[in-house]
Structure formats: C-alpha cells, structure tokens
Design a protein around this motif. Structure first.
Motif, PDB file in Angstrom:
ATOM      1  N   ARG A  13      54.120  -2.808 159.048  1.00 24.00           N
ATOM      2  CA  ARG A  13      53.057  -2.199 158.238  1.00 24.00           C
ATOM      3  C   ARG A  13      52.692  -0.797 158.728  1.00 24.00           C
ATOM      4  N   SER A  14      53.412  -0.291 159.685  1.00 27.15           N
ATOM      5  CA  SER A  14      53.094   1.003 160.284  1.00 27.15           C
ATOM      6  C   SER A  14      53.417   2.153 159.342  1.00 27.15           C
ATOM      7  N   LEU A  15      52.832   3.310 159.655  1.00 24.14           N
ATOM      8  CA  LEU A  15      53.164   4.517 158.905  1.00 24.14           C
ATOM      9  C   LEU A  15      54.648   4.848 159.058  1.00 24.14           C
ATOM     10  N   THR A  16      55.210   4.584 160.218  1.00 21.54           N
ATOM     11  CA  THR A  16      56.640   4.841 160.434  1.00 21.54           C
ATOM     12  C   THR A  16      57.480   4.098 159.408  1.00 21.54           C
ATOM     13  N   HIS A  17      57.174   2.816 159.202  1.00 22.26           N
ATOM     14  CA  HIS A  17      57.918   2.045 158.206  1.00 22.26           C
ATOM     15  C   HIS A  17      57.622   2.536 156.794  1.00 22.26           C
ATOM     16  N   GLY A  18      56.377   2.946 156.563  1.00 20.76           N
ATOM     17  CA  GLY A  18      56.039   3.487 155.250  1.00 20.76           C
ATOM     18  C   GLY A  18      56.804   4.758 154.949  1.00 20.76           C
ATOM     19  N   VAL A  19      56.931   5.615 155.954  1.00 21.02           N
ATOM     20  CA  VAL A  19      57.699   6.850 155.791  1.00 21.02           C
ATOM     21  C   VAL A  19      59.171   6.529 155.524  1.00 21.02           C
ATOM     22  N   ALA A  20      59.731   5.586 156.288  1.00 21.52           N
ATOM     23  CA  ALA A  20      61.131   5.211 156.080  1.00 21.52           C
ATOM     24  C   ALA A  20      61.349   4.673 154.668  1.00 21.52           C
ATOM     25  N   ALA A  21      60.394   3.866 154.184  1.00 16.11           N
ATOM     26  CA  ALA A  21      60.511   3.310 152.827  1.00 16.11           C
ATOM     27  C   ALA A  21      60.481   4.415 151.776  1.00 16.11           C
ATOM     28  N   GLN A  22      59.679   5.450 152.013  1.00 16.05           N
ATOM     29  CA  GLN A  22      59.609   6.548 151.059  1.00 16.05           C
ATOM     30  C   GLN A  22      60.872   7.408 151.096  1.00 16.05           C
ATOM     31  N   VAL A  23      61.440   7.594 152.271  1.00 14.76           N
ATOM     32  CA  VAL A  23      62.733   8.293 152.345  1.00 14.76           C
ATOM     33  C   VAL A  23      63.772   7.511 151.545  1.00 14.76           C
ATOM     34  N   ALA A  24      63.788   6.195 151.738  1.00  8.69           N
ATOM     35  CA  ALA A  24      64.735   5.344 151.008  1.00  8.69           C
ATOM     36  C   ALA A  24      64.508   5.429 149.501  1.00  8.69           C
ATOM     37  N   GLU A  25      63.242   5.436 149.085  1.00  6.12           N
ATOM     38  CA  GLU A  25      62.926   5.547 147.668  1.00  6.12           C
ATOM     39  C   GLU A  25      63.441   6.872 147.110  1.00  6.12           C
ATOM     40  N   GLY A  26      63.242   7.949 147.875  1.00  7.99           N
ATOM     41  CA  GLY A  26      63.730   9.248 147.433  1.00  7.99           C
ATOM     42  C   GLY A  26      65.241   9.289 147.300  1.00  7.99           C
ATOM     43  N   VAL A  27      65.930   8.674 148.253  1.00 11.20           N
ATOM     44  CA  VAL A  27      67.394   8.612 148.179  1.00 11.20           C
ATOM     45  C   VAL A  27      67.822   7.884 146.907  1.00 11.20           C
ATOM     46  N   SER A  28      67.163   6.753 146.611  1.00  8.38           N
ATOM     47  CA  SER A  28      67.494   5.993 145.408  1.00  8.38           C
ATOM     48  C   SER A  28      67.227   6.797 144.142  1.00  8.38           C
ATOM     49  N   LEU A  29      66.099   7.524 144.111  1.00 10.88           N
ATOM     50  CA  LEU A  29      65.759   8.321 142.939  1.00 10.88           C
ATOM     51  C   LEU A  29      66.775   9.429 142.687  1.00 10.88           C
ATOM     52  N   SER A  30      67.427   9.878 143.752  1.00 12.23           N
ATOM     53  CA  SER A  30      68.430  10.935 143.603  1.00 12.23           C
ATOM     54  C   SER A  30      69.779  10.385 143.149  1.00 12.23           C
ATOM     55  N   GLY A  31      69.885   9.062 143.048  1.00 10.67           N
ATOM     56  CA  GLY A  31      71.129   8.438 142.604  1.00 10.67           C
ATOM     57  C   GLY A  31      72.077   8.084 143.721  1.00 10.67           C
ATOM     58  N   ASP A  32      71.621   8.217 144.967  1.00  7.18           N
ATOM     59  CA  ASP A  32      72.465   7.894 146.111  1.00  7.18           C
ATOM     60  C   ASP A  32      72.086   6.528 146.672  1.00  7.18           C
ATOM     61  N   SER A  33      72.837   6.067 147.659  1.00  4.80           N
ATOM     62  CA  SER A  33      72.607   4.743 148.231  1.00  4.80           C
ATOM     63  C   SER A  33      72.162   4.869 149.685  1.00  4.80           C
ATOM     64  N   PHE A  34      71.584   3.764 150.193  1.00  7.70           N
ATOM     65  CA  PHE A  34      71.130   3.774 151.583  1.00  7.70           C
ATOM     66  C   PHE A  34      71.254   2.377 152.171  1.00  7.70           C
ATOM     67  N   GLU A  35      71.266   2.334 153.487  1.00  2.00           N
ATOM     68  CA  GLU A  35      71.155   1.090 154.250  1.00  2.00           C
ATOM     69  C   GLU A  35      70.054   1.300 155.268  1.00  2.00           C
ATOM     70  N   LEU A  36      69.183   0.310 155.442  1.00  2.00           N
ATOM     71  CA  LEU A  36      68.084   0.413 156.391  1.00  2.00           C
ATOM     72  C   LEU A  36      68.395  -0.429 157.625  1.00  2.00           C
ATOM     73  N   ALA A  37      68.349   0.205 158.782  1.00  2.00           N
ATOM     74  CA  ALA A  37      68.526  -0.490 160.056  1.00  2.00           C
ATOM     75  C   ALA A  37      67.173  -0.531 160.755  1.00  2.00           C
ATOM     76  N   ASP A  38      66.537  -1.679 160.746  1.00  2.00           N
ATOM     77  CA  ASP A  38      65.237  -1.872 161.390  1.00  2.00           C
ATOM     78  C   ASP A  38      65.506  -2.452 162.781  1.00  2.00           C
ATOM     79  N   LEU A  39      65.522  -1.592 163.782  1.00  2.00           N
ATOM     80  CA  LEU A  39      65.968  -2.007 165.106  1.00  2.00           C
ATOM     81  C   LEU A  39      65.096  -3.095 165.708  1.00  2.00           C
ATOM     82  N   ALA A  40      63.780  -3.027 165.464  1.00  2.00           N
ATOM     83  CA  ALA A  40      62.888  -4.048 166.018  1.00  2.00           C
ATOM     84  C   ALA A  40      63.094  -5.388 165.329  1.00  2.00           C
ATOM     85  N   ALA A  41      63.128  -5.379 164.001  1.00  2.00           N
ATOM     86  CA  ALA A  41      63.293  -6.631 163.260  1.00  2.00           C
ATOM     87  C   ALA A  41      64.649  -7.272 163.528  1.00  2.00           C
TER      88      ALA A  41
END
Length: 204
Positions: A13-41
């Motif tokens: 629930r941290s801002l760090t995760h929120g920022v990562a989610a928004q970067v991912a959202e932006g990548v998707s909106l641009s038509g590109d793909s992403f993979e998320l590596a959550d090192l702690a989880a």
C-alpha cells in the motif's frame, strides 16, 4: 516494446507501489507491455553468498533464482527500478538483487588478464526514487551527485547500460501524492520515447 518494473518496498500500500502501478499503467496506455517484479512479495533472497562469489570467480554457474531474474531482464527493452531512498541510496533488498543478478559473466566479463567487457549495452534503464527530503536538501548536501555516481555510473555504466531517466520524487511523506502518481504515469507513457539521458529531477 516490453518493460521490466522492479519494485522494492515491503508494504504493497506504499507510495512506492503506487508509483510503480502508475508507471505500469502509463506503459499499458502507450500500447506497450510490462512485467512487474515485486522483490519483497516474491521473497527474493538478497544475500550475496559463497555461491554468488563462485559465480563471480567463474567457478560455478549462477543459482536458479539469479538465472530467472537475468531472463526477465533479457526479455525487456527497458528496466525500471522503483524504490524508496534509504540513507541516500536504494534499499538493501534492491541492492542485493543487483549484487547477485548483475553478475560477472552476464552483466559484464572481467578477468585480470582480459580487462572489462560491458555486456548490457542494449539495456535502457529508468530510475524512480521516492525521497522523503526536499530538493533543496539534496542540492545542499550533494546527494544528487553522490547517488548518480554510485548508481547511474557505478552500477549501470559499468555494465554498459544507459540510464535514460533518473527521477527523484521529493517530499513523499508531506506532499500530496497525486503529483508523484501523475509524474509516474507520464514516465510510463513516454518510457520508450525518451531519447536522451536525463538529470535527476524533482517532481512538480
């Protein structure tokens, strides 16, 4: 194009995760793909052990968990690291990931007789650090330059990778997070169109 987003924070629930989610959202909106590596989880083990030292010395192949992380990077056109600033650097979990994954024989080749061969020249890197202090503090004490020397140059340039953007989102505990989240989404949307290496910048 494909991005690997690596996030290092124990609280989803941290801002760090929120920022990562928004970067991912932006990548998707641009038509590109992403993979998320959550090192702690994912419970990545950051400890550099005797097995990792044997890899560095060319005496053993990398462990399976390291090979898996290297394969993730190999699949990506861009690597995005999203992390909080701890003691003017990255968290130990992320540093340990780099220690183990950016190994001799994969990220670079080094031997006393042959010198250094940089092996990640095709990799583009984007750094997104979440800072508690304000921009004036970083400027006054020289933390900008110290972090660039340590991370941008000391880690990624050593392997031949190019740091395209290096962002510091300031005052994470006192500023309205909306501006940071908007900046993160914009970064994601423009991830594969940023042509030049950028200096660290403060969030608007």
């Amino acid at each position: 194009m494909h991005a690997l987003l690596v996030v290092s924070h124990p609280d989803p629930r941290s801002l760090t995760h929120g920022v990562a989610a928004q970067v991912a959202e932006g990548v998707s909106l641009s038509g590109d793909s992403f993979e998320l590596a959550d090192l702690a989880a994912e419970a990545f083990d950051p400890r550099f052990t005797a097995a990792d030292l044997a890899v560095h010395r060319g005496q053993a192949p990398p462990p399976a968990d390291v090979v898996a992380e290297q394969a993730r990077i190999d699949r990506a056109d861009a690597l995005v690291l999203v992390y909080p600033v701890y003691w003017w650097s990255m968290p130990g979990l992320l540093k340990g990931w780099i220690d183990r994954v950016f190994a001799n024989g994969w990220a670079f080749d080094f031997s006393p007789g042959a010198g250094l061969v940089k092996k990640l020249r095709d990799l583009r890197v984007h750094l997104v650090a979440i800072a508690g202090s304000d921009a004036r503090t970083y400027e006054r004490h020289g933390y900008y330059g110290a972090m660039k020397t340590q991370i941008d140059h000391g880690i990624f340039d050593y392997c031949g990778a190019r740091v395209v953007t290096s962002e510091l989102l300031h005052e994470s505990e006192t500023q309205d997070p909306a501006s940071h989240l908007a900046a993160a989404r914009a970064l994601g949307r423009n991830l594969f169109s940023a042509p030049t290496r950028a200096q660290p910048t403060a969030a608007p």
